[in-house]
Write a protein that holds these residues in place. Structure first.
Motif, PDB file in Angstrom:
ATOM      1  N   GLU A 162       0.818  -1.219   0.000  1.00 27.32           N
ATOM      2  CA  GLU A 162       0.000   0.000   0.000  1.00 27.32           C
ATOM      3  C   GLU A 162       0.846   1.260   0.000  1.00 27.32           C
ATOM      4  N   THR A 163       2.115   1.129   0.408  1.00 28.88           N
ATOM      5  CA  THR A 163       2.996   2.304   0.490  1.00 28.88           C
ATOM      6  C   THR A 163       3.909   2.457  -0.729  1.00 28.88           C
ATOM      7  N   ILE A 164       3.846   1.485  -1.649  1.00 27.81           N
ATOM      8  CA  ILE A 164       4.741   1.521  -2.821  1.00 27.81           C
ATOM      9  C   ILE A 164       4.127   2.401  -3.908  1.00 27.81           C
ATOM     10  N   LYS A 165       4.888   3.364  -4.347  1.00 25.83           N
ATOM     11  CA  LYS A 165       4.395   4.302  -5.360  1.00 25.83           C
ATOM     12  C   LYS A 165       4.201   3.609  -6.706  1.00 25.83           C
ATOM     13  N   ASN A 166       3.192   4.068  -7.415  1.00 26.17           N
ATOM     14  CA  ASN A 166       2.923   3.626  -8.791  1.00 26.17           C
ATOM     15  C   ASN A 166       2.533   2.155  -8.904  1.00 26.17           C
ATOM     16  N   ARG A 167       2.157   1.542  -7.772  1.00 22.29           N
ATOM     17  CA  ARG A 167       1.642   0.173  -7.867  1.00 22.29           C
ATOM     18  C   ARG A 167       0.231   0.193  -8.426  1.00 22.29           C
ATOM     19  N   VAL A 168      -0.062  -0.756  -9.306  1.00 20.25           N
ATOM     20  CA  VAL A 168      -1.414  -0.897  -9.862  1.00 20.25           C
ATOM     21  C   VAL A 168      -2.188  -1.861  -8.981  1.00 20.25           C
ATOM     22  N   LYS A 169      -3.329  -1.425  -8.491  1.00 21.79           N
ATOM     23  CA  LYS A 169      -4.077  -2.239  -7.528  1.00 21.79           C
ATOM     24  C   LYS A 169      -4.557  -3.545  -8.147  1.00 21.79           C
ATOM     25  N   ASP A 170      -5.148  -3.477  -9.329  1.00 25.20           N
ATOM     26  CA  ASP A 170      -5.654  -4.685  -9.991  1.00 25.20           C
ATOM     27  C   ASP A 170      -4.723  -5.064 -11.150  1.00 25.20           C
ATOM     28  N   PHE A 171      -3.461  -5.268 -10.806  1.00 28.75           N
ATOM     29  CA  PHE A 171      -2.454  -5.592 -11.811  1.00 28.75           C
ATOM     30  C   PHE A 171      -2.801  -6.920 -12.483  1.00 28.75           C
ATOM     31  N   HIS A 172      -2.839  -6.915 -13.804  1.00 28.24           N
ATOM     32  CA  HIS A 172      -3.239  -8.109 -14.543  1.00 28.24           C
ATOM     33  C   HIS A 172      -2.346  -8.276 -15.767  1.00 28.24           C
ATOM     34  N   VAL A 173      -1.842  -9.467 -15.976  1.00 25.57           N
ATOM     35  CA  VAL A 173      -1.025  -9.778 -17.141  1.00 25.57           C
ATOM     36  C   VAL A 173      -1.845 -10.654 -18.073  1.00 25.57           C
ATOM     37  N   ALA A 174      -2.125 -10.139 -19.259  1.00 25.55           N
ATOM     38  CA  ALA A 174      -2.990 -10.859 -20.186  1.00 25.55           C
ATOM     39  C   ALA A 174      -2.226 -11.938 -20.950  1.00 25.55           C
ATOM     40  N   GLU A 175      -1.031 -11.610 -21.434  1.00 25.44           N
ATOM     41  CA  GLU A 175      -0.295 -12.534 -22.293  1.00 25.44           C
ATOM     42  C   GLU A 175       0.961 -13.058 -21.607  1.00 25.44           C
ATOM     43  N   PRO A 176       1.397 -14.265 -21.975  1.00 23.71           N
ATOM     44  CA  PRO A 176       2.638 -14.798 -21.406  1.00 23.71           C
ATOM     45  C   PRO A 176       3.864 -14.119 -21.994  1.00 23.71           C
ATOM     46  N   TYR A 177       4.968 -14.228 -21.296  1.00 28.40           N
ATOM     47  CA  TYR A 177       6.239 -13.794 -21.864  1.00 28.40           C
ATOM     48  C   TYR A 177       6.646 -14.880 -22.847  1.00 28.40           C
ATOM     49  N   ALA A 178       6.562 -14.570 -24.142  1.00 22.78           N
ATOM     50  CA  ALA A 178       6.677 -15.608 -25.166  1.00 22.78           C
ATOM     51  C   ALA A 178       7.974 -15.578 -25.945  1.00 22.78           C
ATOM     52  N   SER A 179       8.853 -14.642 -25.649  1.00 21.92           N
ATOM     53  CA  SER A 179      10.104 -14.546 -26.397  1.00 21.92           C
ATOM     54  C   SER A 179      11.148 -15.496 -25.830  1.00 21.92           C
ATOM     55  N   ASP A 180      11.956 -16.059 -26.711  1.00 19.68           N
ATOM     56  CA  ASP A 180      13.075 -16.866 -26.261  1.00 19.68           C
ATOM     57  C   ASP A 180      14.107 -15.964 -25.586  1.00 19.68           C
ATOM     58  N   ILE A 181      14.855 -16.548 -24.651  1.00 18.87           N
ATOM     59  CA  ILE A 181      15.842 -15.784 -23.887  1.00 18.87           C
ATOM     60  C   ILE A 181      17.214 -16.388 -24.089  1.00 18.87           C
ATOM     61  N   SER A 182      18.196 -15.542 -24.270  1.00 21.27           N
ATOM     62  CA  SER A 182      19.586 -15.982 -24.369  1.00 21.27           C
ATOM     63  C   SER A 182      20.380 -15.304 -23.261  1.00 21.27           C
ATOM     64  N   GLU A 183      20.918 -16.096 -22.346  1.00 25.07           N
ATOM     65  CA  GLU A 183      21.631 -15.520 -21.207  1.00 25.07           C
ATOM     66  C   GLU A 183      22.732 -16.470 -20.766  1.00 25.07           C
ATOM     67  N   GLY A 184      23.949 -15.969 -20.665  1.00 22.73           N
ATOM     68  CA  GLY A 184      25.093 -16.791 -20.301  1.00 22.73           C
ATOM     69  C   GLY A 184      25.224 -17.030 -18.808  1.00 22.73           C
ATOM     70  N   LYS A 185      26.206 -17.881 -18.460  1.00 23.89           N
ATOM     71  CA  LYS A 185      26.411 -18.277 -17.069  1.00 23.89           C
ATOM     72  C   LYS A 185      27.654 -17.661 -16.442  1.00 23.89           C
ATOM     73  N   SER A 186      28.246 -16.679 -17.094  1.00 24.01           N
ATOM     74  CA  SER A 186      29.560 -16.201 -16.668  1.00 24.01           C
ATOM     75  C   SER A 186      29.519 -15.100 -15.622  1.00 24.01           C
ATOM     76  N   ASN A 187      28.328 -14.667 -15.173  1.00 22.48           N
ATOM     77  CA  ASN A 187      28.301 -13.579 -14.202  1.00 22.48           C
ATOM     78  C   ASN A 187      28.817 -14.054 -12.838  1.00 22.48           C
ATOM     79  N   PRO A 188      29.409 -13.155 -12.023  1.00 20.37           N
ATOM     80  CA  PRO A 188      30.037 -13.538 -10.753  1.00 20.37           C
ATOM     81  C   PRO A 188      29.086 -14.202  -9.764  1.00 20.37           C
TER      82      PRO A 188
END
Length: 878
Positions: free
Chosen positions: A79-105
């Motif tokens: 309730e104290t977080i700015k710009n939060r949407v009260k009825d936040f709704h995600v209609a579509e899935p995240y459908a893009s393929d992701i490429s991310e390596g394993k080299s981070n510390p």
């Protein structure tokens, strides 16, 4: 947690220090242990050891009784977080393929069997949640999901720039950066301890002092263990020692040191067939008998018989330079002195648990934990562990100890190519996912490892959050200690069938923690535990039902999946849907080291997959009628189409969304009805007619009216369409393939050569009818001899004819299986089974489904999603 001057507030209580807070909650945890022991997945260990490993209420090495208290507080914080949407709704899935390596510390600070890089998880989290949301992974492993949640608040500049560029391209907006609150659970105390270290703060100054003290004291007490003499008489320090098995010559019975005999310096390789140095006879590694020796084992106070190994090569540092040579008399005397000595501090000497992997070394005499190490490394590890236990921050320093465990064993191997040709280190580490000890193991110095691990952790610490925001616990994912409808998003990375025997592999590091996994509810396929593929699926169903219970309605779950087995893939899909979820999309994460790629069909398995699924809204669930009416059918399709990607872009082209095809929409409808225990009220042809009447078709995909406008607009920008290629692995897929090919009518002779090429992947045991029969049952031959796709009226007639043929064939299977002493069928027509199972389901003849399922090839049952669903529900209704 909040801090004011010297005080610390945690769950409404105030303390003068973190130590005071920790001790208070440890005593509270002790009081709660009798009740917590009734929860599935409570680990095996003494109460004192479980409490000592815990940092309550943030981390408990057992079920965490404070999780719901934290969630209640987090809900108020929203309730104290700015710009939060009260009825936040995600209609579509995240459908893009992701490429991310394993080299981070962060990723490389500690190894584990399977890990998803946290920047990959961040993409999903940023899409499905907003700052302040609570996210869960009950198969949390090393806590990368928790790391993703905290890094969403302050990403490094490179990750932030990369993700924001992706967001602008995909959504024409920026992601909502900000902290998410994560809960990471796991069955393994070892995994949860790693997760705790990744997801809890550490005082940098204290860490610097304690790690330096640790390094200095271990060096002081253990340097003598790793000393060696250089050629000038000076003392060098061992980096690692190569050991070798000793075999007995099959001809003269003399000993053969494998390294000496098998090292082929001419051809630069290590051979499996070698000559005896005594009689020159040819010996084979696979068939030669090993040399054995009898020793007294101080760890278990018994005389034991083990295979003989000897040191053959020493790599050491002297005056800043690295050298290698065979061991000399000084080295052999040192080994003798160590082996005859008594380790002054505690070492784990537990018997390895029952399991094909955990007891694979029994045949060589290695039956207990301490025997996986040379006496030298066991001694140094024991000293290191003792210093850690008595330090000011033992749980933080255990991260260093456990990161060294596998590297410290005799499981390390030589990278043969690098040994002979260079180009990288030739101390290759252990064979991942196993407890295999090679014939030429490498003993890696504990002293060399400590400073490396300390440096790795220091690099990770600066990238992680400096206060408590995430929670960890140990328990089974089939008994999540959370209230119903309390979680905003789930990202989970569950076990994949028989890929990895987690509890067996984790026994080595968990022995040093004195708290080990309770594997009764471990969701794996494991012969020693008596868990078949169907048992694995049942366990996963229990877990997904728990996920469904705790997830808020209308919210999403992402399941990261990695397996090349179609049977395991179908088992996971069935478990997800039996849990109550509806699958909306399958995409990929490319880890750049054997990672995730897209797939071409809903059941094809390539490498790793990211399955997006949702929990339907309460309103939909309550309004979904148990009556098999048209309203319920099209309500479901409306609901489902809202949750599917509208447009997928691949480079500069538009990619077809397979989930929007008539075939997959019908499959999802069938699955939903079956999981609800209802008869399917519509056949495929009537369903296709209804789709065409009620929705808009584009490129063989179906959209709602507002969606098609978006699709048309986006496709205009990338007009070239990539149709997903269809691999023909079954009759049904063959029919779909023919529909694509026969959009332009063709003669039998024209289509037949292409057909023969397409059907190379048909499963073993699946009878695929001749092309002529498939054409006659599903297509129309015109007067000119060319075959074409039937129109809707013609298709209805063809479907009726085909159904009769399939049910007739199914009846033959039933009659055959009912005969006395009926044997298992070697081949079946899967489409006949599908039609028959569906017919039996509608008649509530569950016995026939189950009895026939026991007679057909197991791979056919397990690799076909529809058959598996019918069987899975039917067996519970007999």
């Amino acid at each position: 947690m909040s801090t004011e001057t010297e005080t610390i507030t945690c769950l409404g209580k105030t303390f003068t220090s973190e130590d005071e807070r920790r001790e208070y909650f440890r005593e509270e945890l002790r009081k709660k242990l009798p009740e917590l022991k009734n929860i599935e997945g409570f680990p095996i260990g003494e109460d004192d050891d479980i409490i000592a490993l815990s940092d309550p209420p943030y981390y408990t090495a057992c079920p965490n009784p404070w999780l719901n208290d934290f969630i209640a507080g987090w809900e108020k914080e929203k309730e104290t977080i700015k710009n939060r949407v009260k009825d936040f709704h995600v209609a579509e899935p995240y459908a893009s393929d992701i490429s991310e390596g394993k080299s981070n510390p962060v990723y490389t600070a500690h190894t584990y069997h399977t890990k998803v890089p946290h920047p990959a998880i961040m993409r999903y989290m940023l899409h499905y949640t907003q700052p302040g949301d609570t996210v869960l992974d009950a198969f949390g492993g090393t806590g990368m999901m928790g790391v993703a949640a905290q890094v969403c608040e302050r990403p490094d500049s490179e990750t932030k720039m990369k993700i924001e560029m992706e967001w602008k391209q995909m959504f024409n907006s920026l992601p909502k950066w900000g902290l998410r609150k994560a809960i990471c659970g796991d069955l393994s105390p070892y995994a949860s301890m790693i997760s705790y270290n990744y997801n809890s703060p550490v005082d940098v100054d204290t860490f610097e002092i304690e790690t330096q003290n640790l390094l200095d004291s271990v060096i002081k007490e253990c340097t003598w263990l790793y000393e060696t003499k250089h050629s000038d008489g000076g003392i060098g320090l061992i980096n690692y020692v190569v050991w070798s098995d000793v075999f007995i010559c099959s001809n003269c019975n003399e000993e053969i040191v494998f390294w000496d005999a098998a090292l082929d310096t001419t051809n630069k390789t290590i051979v499996d067939d070698f000559n005896c140095p005594h009689c020159n006879s040819l010996n084979s590694k696979a068939q030669s008998e090993k040399s054995w020796m009898t020793i007294f084992d101080n760890g278990i106070k018994e005389t034991i018989r083990v295979t003989k190994t000897v040191p053959v090569l020493i790599v050491y540092t002297y005056k800043g330079k690295r050298y290698e040579r065979p061991p000399g008399s000084f080295d052999l005397e040192l080994v003798k002195k160590i082996n005859e000595g008594s380790i002054p501090t505690w070492t784990p000497s537990y018997r390895m648990p029952v399991g094909d992997e955990s007891r694979r070394n029994d045949r060589t005499g290695i039956t207990h934990v301490h025997q996986f190490y040379t006496k030298r490394n066991l001694w140094a590890l024991s000293v290191l562990n003792d210093k850690i236990v008595n330090s000011k921050i033992p749980n933080k320093l255990r991260f260093i100890l456990t990161a060294m465990i596998n590297r410290s064993t005799q499981m390390n191997r030589i990278h043969v190519k690098n040994y002979f040709f260079g180009g990288g280190g030739w101390n290759a580490g252990h064979l991942k996912g196993t407890l295999y000890i090679p014939s030429i193991p490498i003993e890696t110095s504990i002293l060399e490892q400590i400073s490396d691990k300390i440096d790795s952790l220091k690099k990770a610490i600066v990238l992680l959050k400096d206060e408590y925001s995430n929670l960890q616990y140990v328990a089974s994912a089939s008994a999540i200690p959370l209230k119903k409808d309390s979680i905003d998003y789930i990202f989970t990375d569950p076990p994949f069938g028989a890929n990895i025997m987690y509890s067996e592999l984790n026994f080595l590091p968990e022995s040093w923690l004195k708290v080990v996994s309770n594997n009764k509810k471990e969701a794996i396929q494991n012969k020693a535990q008596g868990k078949s593929l169907l048992d694995y699926q049942e366990l996963m169903t229990e877990c997904f039902k728990e996920y469904y219970r705790v997830l808020k309605p209308g919210k999403w779950m992402t399941v990261e999946f990695s397996n090349t087995s179609a049977a395991v893939w179908n088992g996971i899909q069935t478990a997800i849907q039996r849990g109550g979820f509806v699958i909306a999309n399958v995409a990929g994460i490319d880890k750049k080291q054997g990672g995730m790629r897209s797939i071409t069909t809903a059941t094809a398995v390539r490498q790793d997959l990211a399955i997006s699924c949702y929990k339907p809204e309460k309103e939909f669930e309550s309004s979904f009628s148990s009556e098999n009416t048209d309203v319920a059918i099209w309500d479901f399709i409306n609901q489902h189409l809202k949750h599917l990607p509208v447009h997928l872009k691949k480079g500069t082209s538009t990619s077809a969304v397979l989930e929007r095809s008539a075939r997959i929409l019908y499959d999802r409808l069938i699955s939903y009805y079956i999981m609800k225990g209802l008869s399917v009220p519509i056949d495929a042809k009537d369903f296709q007619i209804g789709l065409k009447q009620k929705f808009v078709e584009r490129d063989e995909m179906y959209f709602m009216q507002d969606q098609v406008m978006e699709y048309d607009e986006k496709k205009a920008q990338t007009p070239e369409l990539i149709q997903l290629s269809l691999i023909v692995a079954s009759e049904n897929e063959g029919i779909e393939w023919l529909k694509q090919e026969l959009k332009k009518a063709q003669t039998y002779s024209e289509i037949q050569p292409k057909w023969m090429q397409a059907i190379q992947a048909v499963r073993k045991g699946d009878i695929l009818p001749e092309l002529k029969e498939i054409l006659e049952q599903n297509f129309i031959q015109d007067s000119n001899g060319k075959w074409r796709v039937p129109d809707l009226n013609e298709a209805k007639d063809r479907d009726t004819l085909r159904s009769r043929t399939l049910l007739k064939e199914f009846t033959k299977y039933v009659e055959e299986s009912a005969k006395p002493k009926a044997k298992k069928m070697k081949e079946v027509r899967v489409e006949a089974l599908r039609a028959g199972f569906k017919n039996c389901w509608e008649k509530k003849d569950f016995t026939t489904i189950v009895s026939l399922a026991d007679k057909i090839p197991q791979n056919i049952l397990l690799e076909d999603e529809q058959l598996l669903m019918y069987y899975d529900i039917a067996k519970d209704r007999i």
